[in-house]
Structures are given as C-alpha cells and as structure tokens.
Design an enzyme around this catalytic site. Structure first.
Site, PDB file in Angstrom:
ATOM      1  N   HIS A   1      33.705 -34.306  39.189  1.00  0.00           N
ATOM      2  CA  HIS A   1      35.051 -34.188  38.611  1.00  0.00           C
ATOM      3  C   HIS A   1      35.820 -35.502  38.732  1.00  0.00           C
ATOM      4  O   HIS A   1      36.368 -36.012  37.741  1.00  0.00           O
ATOM      5  CB  HIS A   1      35.812 -33.070  39.330  1.00  0.00           C
ATOM      6  CG  HIS A   1      37.212 -32.867  38.838  1.00  0.00           C
ATOM      7  ND1 HIS A   1      37.532 -31.951  37.871  1.00  0.00           N
ATOM      8  CD2 HIS A   1      38.382 -33.467  39.186  1.00  0.00           C
ATOM      9  CE1 HIS A   1      38.828 -31.999  37.633  1.00  0.00           C
ATOM     10  NE2 HIS A   1      39.373 -32.908  38.421  1.00  0.00           N
ATOM     11  N   GLU A   2      35.855 -36.044  39.934  1.00  0.00           N
ATOM     12  CA  GLU A   2      36.613 -37.277  40.153  1.00  0.00           C
ATOM     13  C   GLU A   2      35.954 -38.473  39.460  1.00  0.00           C
ATOM     14  O   GLU A   2      36.644 -39.395  39.020  1.00  0.00           O
ATOM     15  CB  GLU A   2      36.768 -37.541  41.654  1.00  0.00           C
ATOM     16  CG  GLU A   2      37.486 -36.441  42.423  1.00  0.00           C
ATOM     17  CD  GLU A   2      38.868 -36.127  41.879  1.00  0.00           C
ATOM     18  OE1 GLU A   2      39.479 -37.015  41.241  1.00  0.00           O
ATOM     19  OE2 GLU A   2      39.338 -34.991  42.081  1.00  0.00           O
ATOM     20  N   HIS A  27      37.314 -38.734  36.012  1.00  0.00           N
ATOM     21  CA  HIS A  27      38.604 -39.441  35.998  1.00  0.00           C
ATOM     22  C   HIS A  27      38.399 -40.949  36.139  1.00  0.00           C
ATOM     23  O   HIS A  27      38.977 -41.742  35.383  1.00  0.00           O
ATOM     24  CB  HIS A  27      39.482 -38.962  37.161  1.00  0.00           C
ATOM     25  CG  HIS A  27      40.009 -37.573  37.015  1.00  0.00           C
ATOM     26  ND1 HIS A  27      40.584 -37.103  35.862  1.00  0.00           N
ATOM     27  CD2 HIS A  27      40.070 -36.547  37.913  1.00  0.00           C
ATOM     28  CE1 HIS A  27      40.971 -35.848  36.044  1.00  0.00           C
ATOM     29  NE2 HIS A  27      40.662 -35.487  37.276  1.00  0.00           N
TER      30      HIS A  27
END
EC number: 3.4.24.-
Length: 377
Positions: free
Chosen positions: A29-30, A33
């Site tokens: 997920h990170e 980003h």
C-alpha cells in the site's frame, strides 16, 4: 510452565502470521503512494512499516528514511512538507520554502498529481489481490459444481418459493449464476433481503421471489458466522462436481472477478451491519484478524496467501472511505478543491481531521471490544 508454553504458542501461531501478512499488505500500500509520488516529483522523507519509535532503518541517497517501527498495525509515507504521517500540510514550514521546494511537496503539487499519489495506495492493494488470486487459480485451479438442486430443505425459503429438486438456477436478481458457489456467495451476504431466483425447469424459466433466512453457522475453527441461506443442496449427481484448470490469461481474469466478488461482498456486509440485517458484533478488529491469520496458517501457505488477498482488498476499501486522515478523505478534499477552484481553508481541514481521527479511534475501540467479547464469550 503451561502458561509460558501457551503464550509462546499464541505468539508463534497467531501474532507472527498476523504481523507478517499485515506488514506485506502495508508495504505494498505505502509503496504505491511512494512510487507514484516519486514519479510525480514529490519528495518523501520517511517510509515506515509500523508506527511509533523506530526499531531499525536507513536513509537512502534521496533523503528518504526507510524504517521498521515499534507498533506493527499500519504504516505511512511522510512526504516533504507534511506535518505528520496523515499527510497534513505543515503551513508554517511551507511559508519558508522556495517555489522550487514547494513544488516537491504534496500540497504544492498539481491537483492531479496529489490525487494520483493518494489513490495509488488502495489501487496497489487491489492489484496485489488480483495477482494473488491469479497465481492461486493458475496453480491450483478450482472445484466447481453446476447450480442444480438435488434437495430442498423443508420449510426453507426455497421450499416456500416453489423450488424443486432438479431445478437449475440460472440467475439471481437478473445476475447470471454459473456455479453453485455463485449461488452460495450471492445468497450468503443477503440475509433478510428479498431476491428473485430464476430457475430452469423442463425447458421453461420461472422467476421465484424469496427472502434468504439469516442463520448462524460455525466454521471448522469454532468461529460463529452469520449468513443468508435459502435451503437448497446439490450433490455429485446433480451438480457434476469437477476440477477445472486455468491458462495464465484465464487465471488473471478469474483474479479480477474474485477481487470484484470480495469488493461487492464487503459493501453488502457493511450495508447489512448498517441496516441491522447482521449483528454489529460481526465486525472484527486486529485481534480477530490475528486469530484468523493463525487459523489459516494451520491450513497451509495457500490459505494464508488467500487470506492476504482478501485483507488486501479490505485495506484498499478501508482507506478509500471518505473519512479525513484516510486516503478517501484526502480525495474528497481534492474533489472539493476541483469544484471550488481552491482548497478548503486550513481551519476547516483541521476540524475535519480531528473528527476523522475520532471516528477511526471509535471504530477501532468498538471492533476491539467485539474481538475481546468473542474470545471470552
């Protein structure tokens, strides 16, 4: 001694699998980003798996601090110019930056770049889920059965509606069903919700309205689950149980469909909680997820990987909730900015962030209370 052994068993059997699975999903997920932010020219100052004090880390040549932190219940990417891990802008710091430096901050980037960077985290989780399901389908295939009725339970919703042995279910609410699993999946997340089942009987299609009965079942680990049933059963003769294999392209397509099923199921699950069709005590938190991780670990690596795919979708959807401090909240702010032509004021954003934080904390407390109650109940 028994207490020590029990504690060790709980740690290795539940906590370790939970931390490993969650850390993988948070990392993906990170990383979504981080990579999209970097592609958009936005600098990152920290990439953390976990919250709180740093346990171990290093700083790369771009100035990003990569670290593992003490509380393994999430993670974050802190962008240049952010005040905190929730990507709230540091207004005092921004005022002292040059135009070149401001362009490298999240708040100073163009609107589409900010939106792409924020949306990339949940999208990465969905892509991971698709890939996991695709690999599992490619390796193991799946067992399927035709949606043909072998038996109708007495006094069930199906019996009341007029379903008979030998009927073939072809659609529910106009949505085609190809396997008995399609039927179970559709009905299971709609307890108490009126549905229309289309059956084929002697070459004729009949539309039969019914309402799935809400029932409580127990899985192989003793966990209580609520689901909807209509009271039909199939068998080898009627359902033609068989194993099918998938080519790489077919496996990817099945991965997309399976991810779609999880997303649809999650929305229906939330809707059932809100409308009272399911009890709120079905909502679980980190303790229940840890318990599920440990239970899946006893079934083998493929079960753990499948759980990871489902949790990856859940993390993606959770982060898309329109709640300030979550990715979805930021996207709502950006949508408002696009409509108004200017961002919300700092005061309004501050109030929204505080309300969002209270909502998230309240949800966590409620879910954890449910977890503890289920363990001691």
């Amino acid at each position: 001694m028994n207490t020590i052994m029990a504690a060790t068993g709980f740690l290795t059997g539940y906590i370790v699998p939970f931390i490993l699975v969650l850390s993988l999903l948070v990392f993906v997920h990170e990383m979504g980003h981080y990579l999209v932010g970097r592609w958009c020219g936005i600098r990152s100052t920290a990439f953390s798996i976990g919250f709180g004090p740093e346990l171990i880390g290093f700083t790369d040549k771009r100035g990003t601090r990569w670290k593992l932190s003490a509380i393994p219940l999430g993670g974050y990417v802190k962008f240049f110019g952010d005040e905190d891990a929730a990507s709230k802008s540091d207004s005092s710091g921004l005022s002292h930056m040059s135009l070149e430096e401001r362009a490298q901050t999240l708040s100073g980037a163009k609107l589409w770049k900010r939106a792409a960077t924020v949306a990339a985290g949940p999208i990465a989780n969905f892509i991971l889920a698709i890939l996991i399901f695709a690999v599992l389908f490619g390796i193991y295939g799946r067992m399927i059965a035709d949606p043909v009725v072998a038996e109708v339970r007495e006094n069930s919703a199906a019996a009341t509606a007029g379903v008979k042995p030998g009927d073939r279910l072809v659609a529910i609410d106009g949505e085609k069903v190809m396997t008995f699993e399609d039927v179970r999946r559709y009905v299971g997340i709609r307890p108490g919700t009126p549905i229309t089942v289309t059956v084929e009987r002697a070459g004729e299609e009949l539309k039969l309205p019914m309402v799935p009965t809400r029932t409580e079942t127990t899985d192989q680990f003793g966990n209580k689950l609520e689901m909807g049933i209509i009271g039909i059963v199939t068998d080898q003769t009627s359902g033609n149980f068989r194993h099918i294999e998938y080519s790489p392209s077919e496996a990817v397509a099945e991965g997309v469909r399976e991810t779609g099923h999880v997303i649809t199921g999650t929305f229906n699950y939330i809707g059932n909680l809100v409308t009272g069709r399911m009890n709120a005590d079905q909502l679980g938190g980190p303790v229940r997820v840890a318990q599920a991780s440990g239970q899946m670990a006893t079934l083998g690596i493929s079960a753990v990987i499948q759980l990871a795919a489902v949790l990856s979708v859940s993390i993606g959807l959770l982060n898309l909730m329109p709640v300030p401090v979550l990715d979805g909240g930021h996207l709502v702010f950006y949508a408002i900015e696009a409509i108004r032509g200017r961002p919300l004021g700092a005061g309004a954003q501050e109030v929204a962030f505080r309300i969002g934080m209270m909502m998230i904390l309240g949800l966590m407390v409620f879910a954890t209370w449910n977890d503890i109650s289920s363990l001691i109940g």
